[in-house]
Design a protein around this motif. Sequence first.
Motif, PDB file in Angstrom:
ATOM      1  N   THR A 275      40.935   7.227  47.035  1.00  0.00           N
ATOM      2  CA  THR A 275      41.442   7.671  45.735  1.00  0.00           C
ATOM      3  C   THR A 275      40.299   7.758  44.732  1.00  0.00           C
ATOM      4  N   LEU A 276      40.230   8.879  44.045  1.00  0.00           N
ATOM      5  CA  LEU A 276      39.234   9.061  42.988  1.00  0.00           C
ATOM      6  C   LEU A 276      39.828   8.559  41.676  1.00  0.00           C
ATOM      7  N   ARG A 277      39.183   7.583  41.074  1.00  0.00           N
ATOM      8  CA  ARG A 277      39.682   7.017  39.819  1.00  0.00           C
ATOM      9  C   ARG A 277      38.897   7.560  38.640  1.00  0.00           C
ATOM     10  N   VAL A 278      39.621   7.946  37.597  1.00  0.00           N
ATOM     11  CA  VAL A 278      39.021   8.446  36.361  1.00  0.00           C
ATOM     12  C   VAL A 278      39.330   7.409  35.287  1.00  0.00           C
ATOM     13  N   ILE A 279      38.279   6.841  34.699  1.00  0.00           N
ATOM     14  CA  ILE A 279      38.451   5.645  33.881  1.00  0.00           C
ATOM     15  C   ILE A 279      37.878   5.837  32.481  1.00  0.00           C
ATOM     16  N   GLY A 280      38.679   5.497  31.486  1.00  0.00           N
ATOM     17  CA  GLY A 280      38.208   5.476  30.103  1.00  0.00           C
ATOM     18  C   GLY A 280      37.629   4.114  29.772  1.00  0.00           C
ATOM     19  N   LEU A 281      36.396   4.099  29.233  1.00  0.00           N
ATOM     20  CA  LEU A 281      35.705   2.845  28.939  1.00  0.00           C
ATOM     21  C   LEU A 281      35.962   2.336  27.533  1.00  0.00           C
ATOM     22  N   GLY A 282      36.729   3.102  26.738  1.00  0.00           N
ATOM     23  CA  GLY A 282      36.857   2.737  25.333  1.00  0.00           C
ATOM     24  C   GLY A 282      35.686   3.298  24.544  1.00  0.00           C
ATOM     25  N   PRO A 283      35.770   3.283  23.218  1.00  0.00           N
ATOM     26  CA  PRO A 283      34.749   3.938  22.405  1.00  0.00           C
ATOM     27  C   PRO A 283      33.541   3.085  22.058  1.00  0.00           C
ATOM     28  N   GLY A 284      33.524   1.812  22.409  1.00  0.00           N
ATOM     29  CA  GLY A 284      32.380   1.020  21.975  1.00  0.00           C
ATOM     30  C   GLY A 284      32.219  -0.276  22.708  1.00  0.00           C
ATOM     31  N   LEU A 297      36.649  -0.949  38.065  1.00  0.00           N
ATOM     32  CA  LEU A 297      35.196  -0.761  38.139  1.00  0.00           C
ATOM     33  C   LEU A 297      34.541  -1.808  39.035  1.00  0.00           C
ATOM     34  N   SER A 298      35.141  -2.973  39.114  1.00  0.00           N
ATOM     35  CA  SER A 298      34.559  -4.027  39.952  1.00  0.00           C
ATOM     36  C   SER A 298      34.768  -3.779  41.431  1.00  0.00           C
ATOM     37  N   ASN A 299      35.585  -2.780  41.772  1.00  0.00           N
ATOM     38  CA  ASN A 299      35.924  -2.531  43.168  1.00  0.00           C
ATOM     39  C   ASN A 299      35.473  -1.168  43.678  1.00  0.00           C
ATOM     40  N   VAL A 300      34.594  -0.491  42.928  1.00  0.00           N
ATOM     41  CA  VAL A 300      34.116   0.815  43.381  1.00  0.00           C
ATOM     42  C   VAL A 300      32.678   0.706  43.878  1.00  0.00           C
ATOM     43  N   ASP A 301      32.302   1.674  44.700  1.00  0.00           N
ATOM     44  CA  ASP A 301      30.942   1.742  45.228  1.00  0.00           C
ATOM     45  C   ASP A 301      30.056   2.677  44.422  1.00  0.00           C
ATOM     46  N   GLY A 318      25.664  -3.425  45.520  1.00  0.00           N
ATOM     47  CA  GLY A 318      26.509  -2.465  46.208  1.00  0.00           C
ATOM     48  C   GLY A 318      26.962  -1.291  45.358  1.00  0.00           C
ATOM     49  N   LEU A 319      26.620  -1.293  44.059  1.00  0.00           N
ATOM     50  CA  LEU A 319      27.050  -0.204  43.176  1.00  0.00           C
ATOM     51  C   LEU A 319      25.954   0.838  43.042  1.00  0.00           C
ATOM     52  N   THR A 320      26.303   2.096  43.277  1.00  0.00           N
ATOM     53  CA  THR A 320      25.376   3.212  43.079  1.00  0.00           C
ATOM     54  C   THR A 320      25.823   4.007  41.869  1.00  0.00           C
ATOM     55  N   ARG A 321      24.884   4.334  41.000  1.00  0.00           N
ATOM     56  CA  ARG A 321      25.193   5.016  39.740  1.00  0.00           C
ATOM     57  C   ARG A 321      24.706   6.457  39.813  1.00  0.00           C
ATOM     58  N   HIS A 322      25.525   7.382  39.322  1.00  0.00           N
ATOM     59  CA  HIS A 322      25.187   8.808  39.328  1.00  0.00           C
ATOM     60  C   HIS A 322      25.317   9.310  37.889  1.00  0.00           C
ATOM     61  N   ARG A 345      34.470   4.656  47.547  1.00  0.00           N
ATOM     62  CA  ARG A 345      35.286   4.263  46.402  1.00  0.00           C
ATOM     63  C   ARG A 345      34.540   4.673  45.132  1.00  0.00           C
ATOM     64  N   VAL A 346      35.123   5.604  44.382  1.00  0.00           N
ATOM     65  CA  VAL A 346      34.408   6.258  43.287  1.00  0.00           C
ATOM     66  C   VAL A 346      35.193   6.154  41.986  1.00  0.00           C
ATOM     67  N   ALA A 347      34.461   5.929  40.894  1.00  0.00           N
ATOM     68  CA  ALA A 347      35.040   6.005  39.556  1.00  0.00           C
ATOM     69  C   ALA A 347      34.258   7.022  38.739  1.00  0.00           C
ATOM     70  N   VAL A 348      34.986   7.928  38.108  1.00  0.00           N
ATOM     71  CA  VAL A 348      34.400   8.827  37.119  1.00  0.00           C
ATOM     72  C   VAL A 348      34.711   8.220  35.754  1.00  0.00           C
ATOM     73  N   VAL A 349      33.665   8.015  34.937  1.00  0.00           N
ATOM     74  CA  VAL A 349      33.863   7.313  33.677  1.00  0.00           C
ATOM     75  C   VAL A 349      33.653   8.232  32.488  1.00  0.00           C
ATOM     76  N   SER A 350      34.405   7.929  31.420  1.00  0.00           N
ATOM     77  CA  SER A 350      34.272   8.608  30.133  1.00  0.00           C
ATOM     78  C   SER A 350      34.303   7.552  29.047  1.00  0.00           C
ATOM     79  N   GLY A 351      33.722   7.879  27.893  1.00  0.00           N
ATOM     80  CA  GLY A 351      33.908   7.024  26.739  1.00  0.00           C
ATOM     81  C   GLY A 351      35.310   7.236  26.192  1.00  0.00           C
ATOM     82  N   GLY A 352      35.800   6.259  25.438  1.00  0.00           N
ATOM     83  CA  GLY A 352      37.141   6.382  24.881  1.00  0.00           C
ATOM     84  C   GLY A 352      38.186   6.467  25.969  1.00  0.00           C
ATOM     85  N   ASP A 353      39.085   7.424  25.855  1.00  0.00           N
ATOM     86  CA  ASP A 353      40.099   7.681  26.878  1.00  0.00           C
ATOM     87  C   ASP A 353      39.674   8.919  27.653  1.00  0.00           C
TER      88      ASP A 353
END
Length: 513
Positions: A275-284, A297-301, A318-322, A345-353
């Motif tokens: 499953t590809l997870r898309v995650i909002g990190l919040g604005p700050g 985030l603690s469970n993705v590669d 074990g975490l690779t950053r792109h 196991r992948v997370a795509v991250v954005s600021g905010g939502d």
Amino acid sequence: MIGRLPGRLYGVGLGPGDPELITLKAARLIGSADVIAFHAGVGKTSNARTIAVDLIPAGAIEEELRYPVTTGPTAHPGGYAGAMAEFYEQCSARLSAHLEAGRTVVVLAEGDPLFYGSFMYLHDRLSPRFETEVVPGVPAFAAATAVLASPLVRQTDVLTVLPGTLPVPELARRLADTDGAIIMKLGRTFPGVVDALRQAGRLEHALYVERASMPAERWMPVVDVDPASVPYFSLIVVPGDSVAEDPHGRRTSSDSSLAGRAAREERAGVSRPATLRVIGLGPGPDTWLTPEAAEALSNVDHVVGYAPYVHRVPQREGLTRHASGNTVEVDRARLAFDLAQRGERVAVVSGGDAGVFGMASAVFEAAADYPDVPVEVLPGVSAVQAVAAKAGAPIGADFAVVSLSDRLKPWPVIERRLRAIAEADMVLAVYNPASRSRTTQVADLQKLFLEHRSPDTVVVVGRDVGRDEESLTVTTLAELEADTVDMKCLLIVGASSTTVTAAGQVWTPRFVE
């Protein structure tokens, strides 16, 4: 009578320790100097003087610049920084007296004078007043790689030089984000550096070098080093990812490449796709990251995203950053899908939502080519929520959200939507109000709204909300200074009912008459 001309100051690099690595120019200048200055640690012999001792003229004046403190506590009221600043002022005064008397002053510097060297602090103070020249020296890391007989970086590899004094999470992040690395300033920091290497997945092939080019030099894999034996004059070499083999004939970190990991997981029976997870990190701040997002985030590669957002995710083993730039959202999404399709196991991250002008839409735009990869979007605190909460409750009733960026939609479309919102008397939240290439759109919005709203309409300008540089300005539509708004800002333009309390808080009633 003509006065004596001021002397000349030289910062001379001696190289890493072997006197034969001193350059011909450095040797010539040392041999002709009137004054030889060198630094020394508390209770220690000067390493710089030891390296150059055979070159120092018999008649030269020697100035030993002994540090007041190197490690441990100090009674100075300004702490370590205050003690060192006072020390460099005193050193500069001593050398200044020689220079004013017309003497040539050579300051000996181990390695290169301007590479983590003490000479730079003298240079800051004396070069504006006296003619100064810096003579480069062989840096310690060049000697270390020569000892290892191992290429550090090849072709387009990126080399990063890092101080071991960085906080462990920051050091781990930087190690994960580079190809080759040099870690300086070890000593008491060594256990934390090892932890950072482990978190970044770089420990296995990291090599330790001590006193490179000196008689007591030694080197070994970092994993074999006794932390209690590590002196300040040591460093760690982390070969770049494109280096095929390390000095021991083992594969480098390229062995833990995506293909290698995918093959191992296939043998282990890992189900694919993931499953590809898309995650909002919040604005700050980290406190605005939801527990759900933190757990995911603690469970993705792999973490994929715009570089400033990727850098907000703590590095761990074990975490690779792109990380990538700001205008390649769909390409970024495709990379994430490719990884997930292989079982990563992948997370795509954005600021905010991620669903509010974030990566979620780009992910679904690319999803048609990956029908077998499930997508899960995890919500985050949005920037408009953060600014509104700081201001009070300006979005307590109907409101609209518009991005002023015309990169993905033409300005006439934006203008038509703004006009409809203005005529509807709705609160407006504005994302991406301005950039270096878009400098007039906030003024255009202001002019358009003034055609439909009172000049006294409340406007909130939130800048860097949630960060150290946070500011919040409450003004009016007429008094808004459009040219002060940039990409770090989010605007909230109130409705006719939006009110400012006596305490300066902004709110919009839920009822409409």
